[in-house]
Design a protein around this motif. Structure first.
Motif, short mmCIF file in Angstrom:
data_model
loop_
_atom_site.label_atom_id
_atom_site.label_comp_id
_atom_site.label_asym_id
_atom_site.label_seq_id
_atom_site.Cartn_x
_atom_site.Cartn_y
_atom_site.Cartn_z
N TYR A 175 0.81 -1.22 -0.12
CA TYR A 175 0.05 0.24 0.19
C TYR A 175 0.76 1.26 -0.09
O TYR A 175 0.45 2.57 0.41
N ALA A 176 2.17 1.20 -0.22
CA ALA A 176 3.07 2.31 -0.14
C ALA A 176 2.63 3.48 -1.27
O ALA A 176 2.38 3.27 -2.26
N LEU A 177 2.86 4.40 -0.51
CA LEU A 177 2.55 5.89 -1.14
C LEU A 177 3.95 5.91 -2.22
O LEU A 177 3.55 6.29 -3.47
N ASN A 178 5.03 5.61 -1.71
CA ASN A 178 6.27 5.79 -2.39
C ASN A 178 7.00 4.34 -2.68
O ASN A 178 7.82 4.07 -1.76
N PRO A 179 6.70 3.51 -3.53
CA PRO A 179 7.07 2.05 -3.52
C PRO A 179 8.45 2.06 -3.80
O PRO A 179 9.17 2.92 -4.60
N LEU A 180 9.36 1.27 -3.44
CA LEU A 180 10.72 0.90 -3.63
C LEU A 180 10.70 0.63 -5.33
O LEU A 180 9.80 -0.49 -5.70
N ASP A 181 11.44 0.95 -6.16
CA ASP A 181 11.76 0.41 -7.43
C ASP A 181 12.63 -0.58 -7.06
O ASP A 181 13.98 -0.55 -7.04
N ILE A 182 12.25 -2.01 -7.33
CA ILE A 182 12.88 -3.16 -7.19
C ILE A 182 14.04 -3.25 -8.26
O ILE A 182 15.12 -3.80 -7.99
N GLU A 183 13.69 -2.71 -9.80
CA GLU A 183 14.59 -2.99 -10.48
C GLU A 183 15.89 -2.04 -10.39
O GLU A 183 16.94 -2.24 -10.87
N LEU A 184 15.76 -1.09 -9.52
CA LEU A 184 16.97 -0.07 -9.26
C LEU A 184 17.48 -0.54 -7.87
O LEU A 184 18.61 0.06 -7.51
N LEU A 185 16.80 -1.09 -7.13
CA LEU A 185 17.32 -1.68 -5.76
C LEU A 185 18.57 -2.59 -5.99
O LEU A 185 18.54 -3.73 -6.71
N GLN A 186 19.87 -2.21 -5.51
CA GLN A 186 20.94 -3.02 -5.60
C GLN A 186 20.63 -4.35 -4.80
O GLN A 186 19.83 -4.81 -3.82
N SER A 187 21.32 -5.08 -5.42
CA SER A 187 21.44 -6.86 -4.96
C SER A 187 21.66 -7.18 -3.55
O SER A 187 21.52 -8.15 -3.00
N CYS A 188 22.53 -6.34 -2.74
CA CYS A 188 22.71 -6.32 -1.53
C CYS A 188 21.60 -6.36 -0.56
O CYS A 188 21.69 -6.88 0.27
N PHE A 189 20.34 -5.60 -0.98
CA PHE A 189 19.14 -5.88 -0.35
C PHE A 189 18.34 -7.18 -0.66
O PHE A 189 18.05 -7.33 -1.95
N GLU A 190 17.92 -7.81 0.11
CA GLU A 190 17.18 -8.86 0.03
C GLU A 190 15.43 -8.50 -0.03
O GLU A 190 15.36 -7.58 0.83
N PHE A 191 14.79 -8.74 -0.96
CA PHE A 191 13.52 -8.20 -0.98
C PHE A 191 12.51 -9.12 -0.98
O PHE A 191 12.60 -10.15 -1.76
N ARG A 192 11.38 -9.13 -0.28
CA ARG A 192 10.11 -9.93 -0.41
C ARG A 192 8.88 -9.25 -0.70
O ARG A 192 8.56 -8.45 -0.21
#
Length: 197
Positions: A175-192
């Protein structure tokens, strides 16, 4: 001179170890997030919270402890609303990271089901009256992230100390107003990504 929390030391180690461009945000009269980083061209604000104590956590050799699933994460979401809102008002993704300084295994109250229950509600099952079988399951009460509530949080995540330094696991706020852009997020961040039924 301000003494850094364990969470701050570990987060800075994580950023330095992955060559992230980061900056500590100076404290002001108004609530502000703790850090801002640049990852893959996107600016992300981070608020760090640390879990230090719980009277129900037994550190003795008996090791008998109890908790309500999601309660630690729920409390930290509540404690960080104003700081996260400040970052979100800038139009950038804003993340809450929780570091478990209570449990040497870094799991009591900060496991995956704790994050999901706090963010989207406790797992609930509906049982049929006649056959007593599960007919439905869903995330029910105590959800802190909803379409019209806490949309400033782009993600809530876990910061961990590891043998190699540190790790960050982020759980998406759908529901985030400003979602993270997963494509730009560096691979050191694990994302679910969270899929609600």
């Amino acid at each position: 001179m301000t003494v850094k929390t364990e969470a701050e030391v570990i987060f800075e180690s994580f950023c330095n170890g992955h060559r992230l461009d980061w900056e500590k945000i100076p404290e002001k009269d108004n609530p502000t997030p703790d850090y801002v980083i640049s990852s893959g061209g996107q600016v992300i604000y981070f608020e760090l919270k640390q879990l230090d104590s719980d009277e129900k956590f037994d550190k003795s050799d008996k090791g008998v402890s109890s908790r309500t699933v999601g309660s630690h994460v729920r409390k930290k979401i509540g404690d960080s609303k104003k700081q996260v809102q400040t970052g979100a008002k800038e139009g950038a993704p804003s993340v809450l990271l929780i570091y478990n300084n209570l449990d040497s295994l870094q799991s009591f109250g900060t496991e995956q089901h704790d994050f999901i229950a706090a963010m989207y509600g406790e797992m609930t099952v509906r049982i049929g009256i006649k056959d007593k079988k599960i007919v439905d399951s869903f995330h029910g009460r105590n959800s802190l992230l909803q379409e019209a509530q806490n949309t400033s949080f782009s993600a809530v995540g876990r910061l961990r100390r590891t043998i190699d330094g540190a790790s960050v696991l982020l759980y998406e706020n759908i529901y985030a107003l400003n979602p993270l852009d997963i494509e730009l997020l560096q691979s050191c961040f694990e994302f679910r990504r969270v899929e609600l039924a």
